[in-house]
Motif scaffolding. Structure first.
Motif, PDB file in Angstrom:
ATOM      1  N   GLY A  21       0.818  -1.202   0.000  1.00  0.00           N
ATOM      2  CA  GLY A  21       0.000   0.000   0.000  1.00  0.00           C
ATOM      3  C   GLY A  21       0.849   1.247   0.000  1.00  0.00           C
ATOM      4  N   ASP A  22       0.205   2.362   0.247  1.00  0.00           N
ATOM      5  CA  ASP A  22       0.899   3.644   0.343  1.00  0.00           C
ATOM      6  C   ASP A  22      -0.066   4.656   0.930  1.00  0.00           C
ATOM      7  OD1 ASP A  22       2.933   5.486   0.176  1.00  0.00           O
ATOM      8  OD2 ASP A  22       3.224   5.272  -1.980  1.00  0.00           O
ATOM      9  N   ILE A  23       0.459   5.836   1.204  1.00  0.00           N
ATOM     10  CA  ILE A  23      -0.341   6.911   1.764  1.00  0.00           C
ATOM     11  C   ILE A  23       0.029   8.200   1.044  1.00  0.00           C
ATOM     12  CG2 ILE A  23       1.331   7.338   3.614  1.00  0.00           C
ATOM     13  CD1 ILE A  23      -1.082   8.028   5.441  1.00  0.00           C
ATOM     14  N   GLU A  24      -0.975   9.005   0.750  1.00  0.00           N
ATOM     15  CA  GLU A  24      -0.762  10.300   0.101  1.00  0.00           C
ATOM     16  C   GLU A  24      -1.236  11.402   1.039  1.00  0.00           C
ATOM     17  OE1 GLU A  24      -3.155  10.091  -3.402  1.00  0.00           O
ATOM     18  OE2 GLU A  24      -1.780   8.761  -4.448  1.00  0.00           O
ATOM     19  N   PHE A  25      -0.401  12.395   1.237  1.00  0.00           N
ATOM     20  CA  PHE A  25      -0.793  13.586   1.995  1.00  0.00           C
ATOM     21  C   PHE A  25      -1.637  14.454   1.074  1.00  0.00           C
ATOM     22  CE2 PHE A  25      -0.046  18.095   2.772  1.00  0.00           C
ATOM     23  CZ  PHE A  25      -0.506  18.208   4.075  1.00  0.00           C
ATOM     24  N   LEU A  26      -2.778  14.931   1.573  1.00  0.00           N
ATOM     25  CA  LEU A  26      -3.642  15.800   0.769  1.00  0.00           C
ATOM     26  C   LEU A  26      -3.623  17.237   1.262  1.00  0.00           C
ATOM     27  CD1 LEU A  26      -6.674  13.392   0.297  1.00  0.00           C
ATOM     28  CD2 LEU A  26      -4.808  13.858  -1.302  1.00  0.00           C
ATOM     29  N   VAL A  33      -5.653  16.314   9.520  1.00  0.00           N
ATOM     30  CA  VAL A  33      -4.734  15.970   8.441  1.00  0.00           C
ATOM     31  C   VAL A  33      -5.470  15.012   7.508  1.00  0.00           C
ATOM     32  CG1 VAL A  33      -2.531  14.918   7.833  1.00  0.00           C
ATOM     33  CG2 VAL A  33      -2.758  16.200   9.976  1.00  0.00           C
ATOM     34  N   TYR A  34      -5.650  15.422   6.265  1.00  0.00           N
ATOM     35  CA  TYR A  34      -6.358  14.607   5.291  1.00  0.00           C
ATOM     36  C   TYR A  34      -5.353  13.837   4.452  1.00  0.00           C
ATOM     37  CZ  TYR A  34     -10.540  17.112   6.577  1.00  0.00           C
ATOM     38  OH  TYR A  34     -11.599  17.632   7.283  1.00  0.00           O
ATOM     39  N   VAL A  35      -5.529  12.523   4.399  1.00  0.00           N
ATOM     40  CA  VAL A  35      -4.660  11.649   3.630  1.00  0.00           C
ATOM     41  C   VAL A  35      -5.524  10.718   2.790  1.00  0.00           C
ATOM     42  CG1 VAL A  35      -2.823  11.708   5.379  1.00  0.00           C
ATOM     43  CG2 VAL A  35      -4.542   9.884   5.440  1.00  0.00           C
ATOM     44  N   ARG A  36      -4.888  10.014   1.877  1.00  0.00           N
ATOM     45  CA  ARG A  36      -5.577   9.002   1.088  1.00  0.00           C
ATOM     46  C   ARG A  36      -4.713   7.749   1.135  1.00  0.00           C
ATOM     47  NH1 ARG A  36      -6.046  11.340  -3.825  1.00  0.00           N
ATOM     48  NH2 ARG A  36      -8.044  12.192  -3.232  1.00  0.00           N
ATOM     49  N   LEU A  37      -5.313   6.646   1.555  1.00  0.00           N
ATOM     50  CA  LEU A  37      -4.638   5.360   1.501  1.00  0.00           C
ATOM     51  C   LEU A  37      -4.832   4.788   0.104  1.00  0.00           C
ATOM     52  CD1 LEU A  37      -5.643   3.841   4.947  1.00  0.00           C
ATOM     53  CD2 LEU A  37      -3.446   4.814   4.299  1.00  0.00           C
ATOM     54  N   VAL A  38      -3.760   4.271  -0.480  1.00  0.00           N
ATOM     55  CA  VAL A  38      -3.823   3.739  -1.837  1.00  0.00           C
ATOM     56  C   VAL A  38      -3.227   2.339  -1.878  1.00  0.00           C
ATOM     57  CG1 VAL A  38      -3.808   6.013  -2.940  1.00  0.00           C
ATOM     58  CG2 VAL A  38      -1.652   4.885  -2.466  1.00  0.00           C
ATOM     59  N   GLY A  39      -3.368   1.693  -3.016  1.00  0.00           N
ATOM     60  CA  GLY A  39      -2.846   0.340  -3.176  1.00  0.00           C
ATOM     61  C   GLY A  39      -3.601  -0.632  -2.293  1.00  0.00           C
ATOM     62  N   ALA A  40      -2.892  -1.583  -1.729  1.00  0.00           N
ATOM     63  CA  ALA A  40      -3.517  -2.600  -0.879  1.00  0.00           C
ATOM     64  C   ALA A  40      -4.184  -1.980   0.339  1.00  0.00           C
ATOM     65  CB  ALA A  40      -2.476  -3.628  -0.442  1.00  0.00           C
ATOM     66  N   CYS A  41      -3.690  -0.846   0.798  1.00  0.00           N
ATOM     67  CA  CYS A  41      -4.264  -0.195   1.979  1.00  0.00           C
ATOM     68  C   CYS A  41      -5.669   0.353   1.702  1.00  0.00           C
ATOM     69  CB  CYS A  41      -3.369   0.946   2.457  1.00  0.00           C
ATOM     70  SG  CYS A  41      -1.799   0.388   3.148  1.00  0.00           S
ATOM     71  N   THR A  68      -5.630  14.992  14.142  1.00  0.00           N
ATOM     72  CA  THR A  68      -6.538  13.905  13.799  1.00  0.00           C
ATOM     73  C   THR A  68      -6.314  13.584  12.316  1.00  0.00           C
ATOM     74  OG1 THR A  68      -8.174  14.628  15.393  1.00  0.00           O
ATOM     75  CG2 THR A  68      -8.952  13.195  13.632  1.00  0.00           C
ATOM     76  N   VAL A  69      -6.104  12.316  12.013  1.00  0.00           N
ATOM     77  CA  VAL A  69      -5.873  11.894  10.638  1.00  0.00           C
ATOM     78  C   VAL A  69      -7.183  11.381  10.055  1.00  0.00           C
ATOM     79  CG1 VAL A  69      -4.628  10.304   9.139  1.00  0.00           C
ATOM     80  CG2 VAL A  69      -3.461  11.356  11.071  1.00  0.00           C
ATOM     81  N   ILE A  70      -7.525  11.887   8.881  1.00  0.00           N
ATOM     82  CA  ILE A  70      -8.787  11.534   8.215  1.00  0.00           C
ATOM     83  C   ILE A  70      -8.460  10.971   6.833  1.00  0.00           C
ATOM     84  CG2 ILE A  70     -10.947  12.440   7.301  1.00  0.00           C
ATOM     85  CD1 ILE A  70     -10.673  14.646   9.519  1.00  0.00           C
ATOM     86  N   ASN A  71      -9.027   9.812   6.543  1.00  0.00           N
ATOM     87  CA  ASN A  71      -8.876   9.211   5.220  1.00  0.00           C
ATOM     88  C   ASN A  71      -9.877   9.873   4.286  1.00  0.00           C
ATOM     89  OD1 ASN A  71      -8.317   7.633   3.028  1.00  0.00           O
ATOM     90  ND2 ASN A  71      -9.093   5.753   3.898  1.00  0.00           N
ATOM     91  N   ALA A  72      -9.405  10.665   3.358  1.00  0.00           N
ATOM     92  CA  ALA A  72     -10.286  11.433   2.471  1.00  0.00           C
ATOM     93  C   ALA A  72     -11.018  10.547   1.471  1.00  0.00           C
ATOM     94  CB  ALA A  72      -9.489  12.491   1.734  1.00  0.00           C
ATOM     95  N   ALA A  73     -10.634   9.291   1.357  1.00  0.00           N
ATOM     96  CA  ALA A  73     -11.295   8.384   0.430  1.00  0.00           C
ATOM     97  C   ALA A  73     -12.649   7.944   0.964  1.00  0.00           C
ATOM     98  CB  ALA A  73     -10.425   7.172   0.171  1.00  0.00           C
ATOM     99  N   GLU A  74     -12.913   8.181   2.228  1.00  0.00           N
ATOM    100  CA  GLU A  74     -14.176   7.747   2.823  1.00  0.00           C
ATOM    101  C   GLU A  74     -15.252   8.777   2.627  1.00  0.00           C
ATOM    102  OE1 GLU A  74     -13.186   6.956   6.904  1.00  0.00           O
ATOM    103  OE2 GLU A  74     -12.344   5.031   6.381  1.00  0.00           O
TER     104      GLU A  74
END
Length: 74
Positions: A21-26, A33-41, A68-74
């Motif tokens: 997987g991987d993580i992208e800072f948005l 803090v908005y991030v996006r988990l990509v790949g297998a994650c 607070t970390v938020i997955n922006a893909a959700e």
């Protein structure tokens, strides 16, 4: 603070990449803090635990205890 967050994310990125997987800072908005988990994650059922127990905990230790970390893909 944004640069410290990016550095912290880059420090934990190899652990996610080892699992396919991987993580992208948005962006940062206040203490969120908005991030996006990509790949297998992205599709992993454990991704929320990875965010809270892994990424968020590390960022709180390395940058600011109130982040607070938020997955922006959700």
């Amino acid at each position: 603070m944004v640069e410290k967050i990016k550095e912290a994310i880059n420090a934990i990125r190899p652990a996610l990449q080892n699992d396919g997987g991987d993580i992208e800072f948005l962006r940062v908005e206040g203490k969120n803090v908005y991030v996006r988990l990509v790949g297998a994650c992205a599709g992993c059922p454990m991704s929320q635990i990875t965010l809270s127990n892994g990424v968020q905990r590390y960022l709180r230790e390395a940058v600011d205890p109130d982040l607070t970390v938020i997955n922006a893909a959700e």
